[in-house]
Design a protein around this motif. Structure first.
Motif, PDB file in Angstrom:
ATOM      1  N   ASP A 113       0.626  -1.254   0.124  1.00 12.83           N
ATOM      2  CA  ASP A 113      -0.616  -0.012  -0.192  1.00 12.83           C
ATOM      3  C   ASP A 113       0.666   1.224   0.206  1.00 12.83           C
ATOM      4  OD1 ASP A 113      -1.850   2.309   0.427  1.00 12.83           O
ATOM      5  OD2 ASP A 113      -2.640   0.987   2.128  1.00 12.83           O
ATOM      6  N   LEU A 114       1.619   1.608  -1.073  1.00 16.82           N
ATOM      7  CA  LEU A 114       2.319   3.300  -1.279  1.00 16.82           C
ATOM      8  C   LEU A 114       1.259   4.314  -0.497  1.00 16.82           C
ATOM      9  CD1 LEU A 114       3.277   2.666  -4.846  1.00 16.82           C
ATOM     10  CD2 LEU A 114       4.903   1.887  -3.307  1.00 16.82           C
ATOM     11  N   ARG A 115       0.097   4.402  -0.238  1.00 18.56           N
ATOM     12  CA  ARG A 115      -0.553   5.641   0.011  1.00 18.56           C
ATOM     13  C   ARG A 115       0.298   5.526   1.967  1.00 18.56           C
ATOM     14  NH1 ARG A 115      -6.724   5.150  -1.956  1.00 18.56           N
ATOM     15  NH2 ARG A 115      -6.071   3.137  -1.444  1.00 18.56           N
ATOM     16  N   LEU A 116      -0.294   4.812   2.474  1.00 12.17           N
ATOM     17  CA  LEU A 116      -0.003   3.924   3.953  1.00 12.17           C
ATOM     18  C   LEU A 116       1.984   4.276   3.751  1.00 12.17           C
ATOM     19  CD1 LEU A 116       0.261   2.904   6.430  1.00 12.17           C
ATOM     20  CD2 LEU A 116       0.125   0.237   5.361  1.00 12.17           C
ATOM     21  N   CYS A 117       2.389   3.588   3.309  1.00 17.62           N
ATOM     22  CA  CYS A 117       3.760   4.301   3.175  1.00 17.62           C
ATOM     23  C   CYS A 117       4.492   5.917   2.969  1.00 17.62           C
ATOM     24  CB  CYS A 117       4.223   3.516   2.222  1.00 17.62           C
ATOM     25  SG  CYS A 117       4.525   1.738   1.764  1.00 17.62           S
ATOM     26  N   LYS A 118       3.382   6.236   1.914  1.00 14.08           N
ATOM     27  CA  LYS A 118       3.141   8.388   1.930  1.00 14.08           C
ATOM     28  C   LYS A 118       3.118   8.597   4.135  1.00 14.08           C
ATOM     29  CE  LYS A 118       3.615   8.979  -2.086  1.00 14.08           C
ATOM     30  NZ  LYS A 118       2.962  10.858  -2.959  1.00 14.08           N
ATOM     31  N   LYS A 119       2.113   8.187   4.047  1.00 12.70           N
ATOM     32  CA  LYS A 119       1.867   8.811   5.551  1.00 12.70           C
ATOM     33  C   LYS A 119       2.259   7.936   6.274  1.00 12.70           C
ATOM     34  CE  LYS A 119      -2.918   6.082   6.106  1.00 12.70           C
ATOM     35  NZ  LYS A 119      -4.422   6.790   5.702  1.00 12.70           N
ATOM     36  N   PHE A 120       2.786   7.124   6.837  1.00 12.24           N
ATOM     37  CA  PHE A 120       3.539   5.852   7.974  1.00 12.24           C
ATOM     38  C   PHE A 120       4.430   6.679   8.597  1.00 12.24           C
ATOM     39  CE2 PHE A 120       5.871   2.932  10.738  1.00 12.24           C
ATOM     40  CZ  PHE A 120       4.642   2.331  11.033  1.00 12.24           C
ATOM     41  N   PRO A 121       4.694   6.583   9.857  1.00 14.39           N
ATOM     42  CA  PRO A 121       5.698   7.985  10.746  1.00 14.39           C
ATOM     43  C   PRO A 121       7.000   7.408  10.945  1.00 14.39           C
ATOM     44  CG  PRO A 121       4.172   6.719  12.586  1.00 14.39           C
ATOM     45  CD  PRO A 121       3.606   6.212  10.771  1.00 14.39           C
ATOM     46  N   TRP A 122       7.854   7.174   9.648  1.00 16.08           N
ATOM     47  CA  TRP A 122       8.447   6.227   9.464  1.00 16.08           C
ATOM     48  C   TRP A 122      10.240   6.906  10.674  1.00 16.08           C
ATOM     49  CZ3 TRP A 122       8.355   1.614   7.046  1.00 16.08           C
ATOM     50  CH2 TRP A 122       7.111   1.712   6.640  1.00 16.08           C
ATOM     51  N   GLY A 123       9.957   7.853  11.253  1.00 16.98           N
ATOM     52  CA  GLY A 123      11.120   8.201  12.036  1.00 16.98           C
ATOM     53  C   GLY A 123      11.061   8.114  13.610  1.00 16.98           C
ATOM     54  N   ASP A 124      10.034   6.987  13.638  1.00 15.95           N
ATOM     55  CA  ASP A 124      10.212   6.452  15.004  1.00 15.95           C
ATOM     56  C   ASP A 124      11.217   6.261  15.019  1.00 15.95           C
ATOM     57  OD1 ASP A 124       9.118   4.596  17.397  1.00 15.95           O
ATOM     58  OD2 ASP A 124       7.873   5.894  17.298  1.00 15.95           O
ATOM     59  N   THR A 125      11.656   6.095  16.865  1.00 17.52           N
ATOM     60  CA  THR A 125      13.054   4.840  17.014  1.00 17.52           C
ATOM     61  C   THR A 125      12.662   3.762  16.852  1.00 17.52           C
ATOM     62  OG1 THR A 125      12.116   5.623  19.457  1.00 17.52           O
ATOM     63  CG2 THR A 125      13.680   7.015  18.471  1.00 17.52           C
ATOM     64  N   ARG A 126      11.891   2.861  16.764  1.00 19.69           N
ATOM     65  CA  ARG A 126      11.496   1.780  16.899  1.00 19.69           C
ATOM     66  C   ARG A 126      12.281   1.527  15.292  1.00 19.69           C
ATOM     67  NH1 ARG A 126       5.686   0.837  18.917  1.00 19.69           N
ATOM     68  NH2 ARG A 126       5.197   3.353  18.884  1.00 19.69           N
ATOM     69  N   MET A 127      11.946   2.494  14.383  1.00 18.85           N
ATOM     70  CA  MET A 127      12.529   2.319  13.717  1.00 18.85           C
ATOM     71  C   MET A 127      14.348   2.154  12.932  1.00 18.85           C
ATOM     72  SD  MET A 127      10.609   1.460  11.178  1.00 18.85           S
ATOM     73  CE  MET A 127       8.962   0.430  10.998  1.00 18.85           C
ATOM     74  N   ILE A 128      14.165   2.707  13.755  1.00 19.40           N
ATOM     75  CA  ILE A 128      16.010   2.453  13.745  1.00 19.40           C
ATOM     76  C   ILE A 128      16.751   2.071  14.069  1.00 19.40           C
ATOM     77  CG2 ILE A 128      15.834   4.909  12.393  1.00 19.40           C
ATOM     78  CD1 ILE A 128      16.841   6.269  15.025  1.00 19.40           C
ATOM     79  N   ILE A 129      16.619   1.490  15.854  1.00 26.94           N
ATOM     80  CA  ILE A 129      17.433   1.278  16.946  1.00 26.94           C
ATOM     81  C   ILE A 129      17.807   0.251  16.982  1.00 26.94           C
ATOM     82  CG2 ILE A 129      15.253  -0.087  18.098  1.00 26.94           C
ATOM     83  CD1 ILE A 129      16.311   1.453  21.194  1.00 26.94           C
ATOM     84  N   ALA A 130      17.808  -0.836  16.148  1.00 26.64           N
ATOM     85  CA  ALA A 130      18.968  -2.061  15.722  1.00 26.64           C
ATOM     86  C   ALA A 130      19.659  -1.922  15.102  1.00 26.64           C
ATOM     87  CB  ALA A 130      17.588  -2.728  15.477  1.00 26.64           C
ATOM     88  N   SER A 131      19.341  -0.333  14.415  1.00 22.27           N
ATOM     89  CA  SER A 131      20.032  -0.587  12.740  1.00 22.27           C
ATOM     90  C   SER A 131      22.060  -0.292  13.042  1.00 22.27           C
ATOM     91  CB  SER A 131      19.498   0.597  11.834  1.00 22.27           C
ATOM     92  OG  SER A 131      18.080   0.280  11.673  1.00 22.27           O
TER      93      SER A 131
END
Length: 223
Positions: A200-218
């Motif tokens: 769902d590309l529309r969902l990919c546009k509005k999802f909060p990608w900056g949340d720390t749960r996205m980056i903490i393991a990277s």
């Protein structure tokens, strides 16, 4: 104290200094150690690959959160010495939602607010049951399976595809797994949430990608 007289016990310089932390994570004896900071993010190479695909690049350059990444100056090498010097002055505060550094006696906070200002991504709260968003139809159509899909699989499939809606979704999956949440190596499996959400590309546009749960393991640090 008499009028017009200063208190001899009051040091005007020391009284203006910020309060010092009780303890730092690193002792001064460790400041001379060498540090290797390793990241699995590949921003420059991913952006260059997508920019070679005009139709797919257009989607990213109009994305409310990702577009600034495609307009940033391209740096061949990102020097990490400054980051290491900052990490050496990490203060112990007992706060889990923010990090504090003390540089030249000045406390510096890094919380989700500062993260949002620096990364340009939405950092508001995740939707409820966000891991159930999206579906498997795109992944099953392209790979014939739901599991054991690696970044290398995605990259090879992306390079072989003709311009289409599915190629755009494949480019988004490649970007998410190499830039936004680069938690695996090229031969590591991509997590199920990313495999589902790209349907769902529309969902990919509005999802909060900056949340720390996205980056903490990277990121990984070693001394």
């Amino acid at each position: 104290m008499n009028d017009g007289e200063e208190d001899d016990d009051q040091d005007p310089i020391s009284s203006s200094l910020p309060m010092q932390p009780e303890k730092l994570f690193f002792n001064p004896t460790e400041f001379g150690k060498a540090c290797k900071i390793v990241t699995r993010y590949s921003v420059t190479s991913v952006v260059q690959k997508i920019e070679a695909m005009p139709e797919e690049a257009k989607w990213f350059k109009t994305h409310p959160q990702f577009r600034h990444i495609f307009h940033m100056p391209k740096e061949r090498n990102h020097m990490s010495q400054g980051l290491w010097m900052l990490l050496l002055y990490t203060a112990k505060t007992g706060k889990e939602s923010e990090c504090w550094f003390v540089v030249n006696g000045v406390p510096i906070r890094y919380s989700l607010r500062e993260h949002a200002l620096l990364c340009g991504l939405d950092c508001h709260e995740y939707p409820r049951k966000y891991k159930d968003l999206g579906c498997w139809s795109f992944v099953e159509r392209q790979f014939g399976r739901k599991k054991a899909i690696t970044v290398k699989d995605v990259e090879e499939r992306l390079e072989a595809m003709e311009t289409s809606e599915d190629k755009k979704k494949m480019a988004v999956l490649f970007f998410l797994s190499k830039v936004v949440k680069a938690g695996t190596k090229a031969n590591g499996n991509i997590e199920s949430f990313l495999l589902r959400v790209v349907n769902d590309l529309r969902l990919c546009k509005k999802f909060p990608w900056g949340d720390t749960r996205m980056i903490i393991a990277s990121r990984r640090y070693s001394v």
